[in-house]
Design a protein around this motif. Structure first.
Motif, mmCIF file in Angstrom:
data_model
loop_
_atom_site.group_PDB
_atom_site.id
_atom_site.type_symbol
_atom_site.label_atom_id
_atom_site.label_comp_id
_atom_site.label_asym_id
_atom_site.label_seq_id
_atom_site.Cartn_x
_atom_site.Cartn_y
_atom_site.Cartn_z
ATOM 1 N N ALA A 1 0.884 -1.287 -0.007
ATOM 2 C CA ALA A 1 -0.055 0.074 0.022
ATOM 3 C C ALA A 1 0.943 1.199 0.012
ATOM 4 O O ALA A 1 0.689 2.198 -0.593
ATOM 5 N N GLU A 2 2.067 1.243 0.803
ATOM 6 C CA GLU A 2 2.799 2.379 0.767
ATOM 7 C C GLU A 2 3.839 2.450 -0.511
ATOM 8 O O GLU A 2 4.024 3.787 -0.848
ATOM 9 N N HIS A 3 4.192 1.285 -0.692
ATOM 10 C CA HIS A 3 5.253 1.464 -1.925
ATOM 11 C C HIS A 3 4.816 1.033 -3.497
ATOM 12 O O HIS A 3 5.636 1.045 -4.376
ATOM 13 N N GLY A 4 3.607 0.937 -3.482
ATOM 14 C CA GLY A 4 2.939 0.050 -4.336
ATOM 15 C C GLY A 4 3.510 0.815 -5.934
ATOM 16 O O GLY A 4 3.927 0.169 -6.910
ATOM 17 N N THR A 5 2.945 1.963 -5.876
ATOM 18 C CA THR A 5 3.261 2.791 -7.356
ATOM 19 C C THR A 5 4.585 2.802 -7.605
ATOM 20 O O THR A 5 5.094 2.950 -8.819
ATOM 21 N N THR A 6 5.589 3.153 -6.587
ATOM 22 C CA THR A 6 6.976 2.884 -6.550
ATOM 23 C C THR A 6 7.715 1.543 -7.354
ATOM 24 O O THR A 6 8.169 1.742 -8.417
ATOM 25 N N ILE A 7 7.078 0.655 -6.849
ATOM 26 C CA ILE A 7 7.366 -0.571 -7.326
ATOM 27 C C ILE A 7 7.014 -0.817 -8.678
ATOM 28 O O ILE A 7 7.987 -1.349 -9.565
ATOM 29 N N THR A 8 5.756 -0.600 -9.052
ATOM 30 C CA THR A 8 5.308 -0.756 -10.514
ATOM 31 C C THR A 8 5.904 0.229 -11.428
ATOM 32 O O THR A 8 6.143 -0.243 -12.340
ATOM 33 N N SER A 9 6.407 1.260 -10.867
ATOM 34 C CA SER A 9 6.866 2.215 -11.801
ATOM 35 C C SER A 9 8.284 1.573 -12.085
ATOM 36 O O SER A 9 8.626 1.708 -13.247
ATOM 37 N N VAL A 10 9.026 1.245 -11.134
ATOM 38 C CA VAL A 10 10.377 0.557 -11.441
ATOM 39 C C VAL A 10 10.123 -0.840 -12.400
ATOM 40 O O VAL A 10 10.965 -0.993 -13.436
ATOM 41 N N PHE A 11 9.161 -1.196 -12.121
ATOM 42 C CA PHE A 11 8.887 -2.598 -12.788
ATOM 43 C C PHE A 11 8.507 -2.639 -14.055
ATOM 44 O O PHE A 11 9.275 -2.930 -15.112
ATOM 45 N N TYR A 12 7.749 -1.369 -14.662
ATOM 46 C CA TYR A 12 7.530 -1.186 -15.924
ATOM 47 C C TYR A 12 8.864 -0.574 -16.680
ATOM 48 O O TYR A 12 9.328 -0.777 -17.858
ATOM 49 N N ARG A 13 9.602 0.415 -15.938
ATOM 50 C CA ARG A 13 10.858 0.820 -16.767
ATOM 51 C C ARG A 13 11.884 -0.142 -16.944
ATOM 52 O O ARG A 13 12.226 -0.305 -18.047
ATOM 53 N N ASN A 14 11.923 -1.198 -15.948
ATOM 54 C CA ASN A 14 12.876 -2.244 -16.042
ATOM 55 C C ASN A 14 12.500 -3.148 -17.257
ATOM 56 O O ASN A 14 13.250 -3.835 -18.057
ATOM 57 N N LEU A 15 11.157 -3.695 -17.258
ATOM 58 C CA LEU A 15 10.419 -4.570 -18.159
ATOM 59 C C LEU A 15 10.822 -4.122 -19.683
ATOM 60 O O LEU A 15 10.989 -4.689 -20.600
ATOM 61 N N PHE A 16 10.336 -2.619 -20.029
ATOM 62 C CA PHE A 16 10.574 -2.195 -21.371
ATOM 63 C C PHE A 16 11.850 -1.942 -21.745
ATOM 64 O O PHE A 16 12.120 -1.871 -22.967
ATOM 65 N N GLU A 17 12.793 -1.830 -20.904
ATOM 66 C CA GLU A 17 14.295 -1.717 -21.228
ATOM 67 C C GLU A 17 14.705 -3.013 -21.569
ATOM 68 O O GLU A 17 15.537 -3.341 -22.744
ATOM 69 N N ALA A 18 14.402 -4.014 -20.993
ATOM 70 C CA ALA A 18 14.741 -5.608 -21.417
ATOM 71 C C ALA A 18 13.783 -6.088 -22.267
ATOM 72 O O ALA A 18 14.322 -6.974 -23.265
ATOM 73 N N HIS A 19 12.506 -5.574 -22.604
ATOM 74 C CA HIS A 19 11.783 -6.086 -23.731
ATOM 75 C C HIS A 19 10.869 -5.192 -24.181
ATOM 76 O O HIS A 19 9.775 -4.941 -24.046
ATOM 77 N N PRO A 20 11.633 -4.290 -25.007
ATOM 78 C CA PRO A 20 11.096 -3.013 -25.707
ATOM 79 C C PRO A 20 9.849 -3.533 -26.754
ATOM 80 O O PRO A 20 8.835 -2.506 -26.878
ATOM 81 N N GLU A 21 9.801 -4.861 -26.956
ATOM 82 C CA GLU A 21 8.768 -5.138 -28.077
ATOM 83 C C GLU A 21 7.403 -5.165 -27.314
ATOM 84 O O GLU A 21 6.252 -5.195 -28.077
ATOM 85 N N LEU A 22 7.433 -5.172 -25.915
ATOM 86 C CA LEU A 22 6.044 -5.027 -25.336
ATOM 87 C C LEU A 22 5.475 -3.738 -25.504
ATOM 88 O O LEU A 22 4.379 -3.580 -24.910
ATOM 89 N N LEU A 23 6.474 -2.694 -25.782
ATOM 90 C CA LEU A 23 5.558 -1.611 -26.115
ATOM 91 C C LEU A 23 4.843 -1.538 -27.247
ATOM 92 O O LEU A 23 3.904 -0.441 -27.178
ATOM 93 N N ASN A 24 4.805 -2.462 -27.924
ATOM 94 C CA ASN A 24 3.778 -2.444 -28.957
ATOM 95 C C ASN A 24 2.340 -3.037 -28.395
ATOM 96 O O ASN A 24 1.257 -2.801 -29.265
ATOM 97 N N VAL A 25 2.265 -3.214 -27.083
ATOM 98 C CA VAL A 25 0.963 -3.975 -26.353
ATOM 99 C C VAL A 25 0.442 -2.671 -25.312
ATOM 100 O O VAL A 25 -0.719 -2.737 -25.529
ATOM 101 N N PHE A 26 1.590 -2.173 -24.818
ATOM 102 C CA PHE A 26 1.081 -1.302 -23.556
ATOM 103 C C PHE A 26 0.856 0.166 -24.017
ATOM 104 O O PHE A 26 1.336 0.391 -25.222
ATOM 105 N N ASN A 27 -0.310 0.633 -23.522
ATOM 106 C CA ASN A 27 -0.666 2.059 -23.732
ATOM 107 C C ASN A 27 0.191 2.989 -23.081
ATOM 108 O O ASN A 27 0.444 3.336 -22.068
ATOM 109 N N HIS A 28 1.269 3.640 -24.245
ATOM 110 C CA HIS A 28 2.308 4.538 -23.513
ATOM 111 C C HIS A 28 1.624 5.687 -22.799
ATOM 112 O O HIS A 28 2.273 6.269 -22.011
#
Length: 393
Positions: free
Chosen positions: A18-45
């Motif tokens: 509850a406290e750190h959720g959006t920080t965790i998910t922001s880090v998650f998306y940043r790292n995910l797209f760095e490693a798998h830029p092809e997923l930017l074809n699916v997610f709403n920028h």
């Protein structure tokens, strides 16, 4: 099945999420797209840029932690998100990638507090939740594929007609490029449209409500033109300015659970703001076609007359009904906005109400309907974009 120990650990981490959720998910998306830029074809920028996707995922992870003993409590949310996933073309092989980066993000943000025990528990829990999504989505894909004229993922459609409905809303009539018919759908459902805009590296996908009652050979979507400098505006500006009759768009099969029960004959009220009118007009037309004697109310709020779409459609459908009241409110004009008093005068609280529009509008309408005595199960609503937490009590 998850062991009691795993469930206890996951539940104990809920306050931290509850406290750190959006920080965790922001880090998650940043790292995910760095490693798998092809997923930017699916997610709403645009949702990424505004933080909506991060907040929606944080809410979902938190809900899973709180309800880990009774995951069936979050099934309605799973089904709603699964509709979105199927509309976007999410596949089973995407889940392990997401799991890996979610765990890495938890570890990165929480540091030493994320012990091996906590990470192992979350890995197990994620596996169970991912399997639930994959199972639900698999049956949705099967249903979409096996229905008459059905398909999975994206299929080329031709823009048969392009019609301006108001100062900022344009309708696109879409027919399958292969000459086949379209599957039947429920009034209130949406489709995804996938475009590759010249000069952009990745495809973009947007969901649009189907804005007419089901027809055998075509879909209609009605798109509000957002400002070009708004991250949400990129696709709508492209559709308005560059997509013309005869052009091709990629479209996914109808999805979503914001549905009119077309068999009911009890009173129904449709209450919309701005472009939220699009699913409502499909529902309203369906009532006119299927149950024209059903007591029906159609209330719509627009900024001014130039921005009011479908005025003639509303009049045409209303003319086919025997018990109907309609009114359009212009927030810049003397009759202003839809108030609690308006709802009291128009809405039969023994029936159902459907609400769609900007989030503050929906919160106000739902709050007023509750105040009039309508119960949760009588009020149906839909967000455009990732589901947010509604403040309606």
């Amino acid at each position: 099945m998850l062991s009691q120990q795993t469930r206890d650990i996951v539940k104990s981490t809920a306050p931290v999420l509850a406290e750190h959720g959006t920080t965790i998910t922001s880090v998650f998306y940043r790292n995910l797209f760095e490693a798998h830029p092809e997923l930017l074809n699916v997610f709403n920028h645009a949702n990424q840029a505004q933080g909506r996707q991060q907040a929606a995922l944080a809410n979902a992870v938190y809900a899973a932690a709180v309800h880990i003993d009774n995951l069936e409590n979050i099934l309605p949310a799973v089904v709603q998100i699964a509709h979105k996933h199927v509309s976007l073309g999410i596949k089973p092989e995407h889940y392990p990638i997401v799991g890996e980066f979610l765990l890495k993000a938890i570890k990165e943000v929480l540091g030493d507090a994320a012990t091996d025990e906590i990470l192992t528990a979350w890995e197990e829990a994620y596996g169970v939740i991912a399997d639930a999504f994959i199972g639900v989505e698999d049956s949705m894909y099967k249903e979409a594929r096996e229905q008459e004229n059905g398909w999975n993922f994206f299929k080329p459609f031709t823009v048969a007609r392009k019609v301006q409905e108001s100062g900022n809303i344009t309708s696109f009539y879409l027919k399958p490029a292969d000459g086949s018919n379209v599957p039947d759908y429920k009034p209130g459902q949406y489709i995804s449209v996938r475009v590759l805009i010249p000069g952009e590296k990745y495809t973009m996908i947007r969901q649009y409500s189907l804005s007419q009652a089901p027809k055998p050979d075509e879909f209609r979507i009605s798109v509000k033109r957002e400002e070009a400098n708004d991250p949400n505006g990129v696709v709508s500006v492209y559709l308005h300015n560059q997509v013309n009759e005869g052009d091709t768009l990629e479209v996914s099969a109808p999805a979503g659970e914001f549905l009119l029960d077309a068999t009911k004959t009890t009173p129904v009220a449709f209450i919309s703001g701005g472009v939220g009118i699009t699913p409502m007009i499909s529902m309203f037309e369906t009532v006119a076609n299927v149950t024209p004697d059903r007591p029906t109310v159609f209330l719509h709020s627009a900024r001014n007359e130039a921005l009011a779409a479908f005025t003639q459609d509303v009049e045409k459908h209303a003319a086919a009904m025997s018990n109907v009241k309609t009114k359009t409110f212009f927030s810049s004009g003397p009759d202003g906005v839809i108030t609690g008093e308006t709802l009291k005068n128009y809405v039969d609280i023994t029936g159902d109400a459907y609400v769609c529009g900007p989030v503050p509008f929906m919160e106000a309408m739902i709050r007023e309907l509750h105040a009039l005595g309508m119960k949760e199960e009588q009020i149906h609503y839909e967000f455009f974009g990732p589901a947010l937490q509604l403040d309606n009590h």
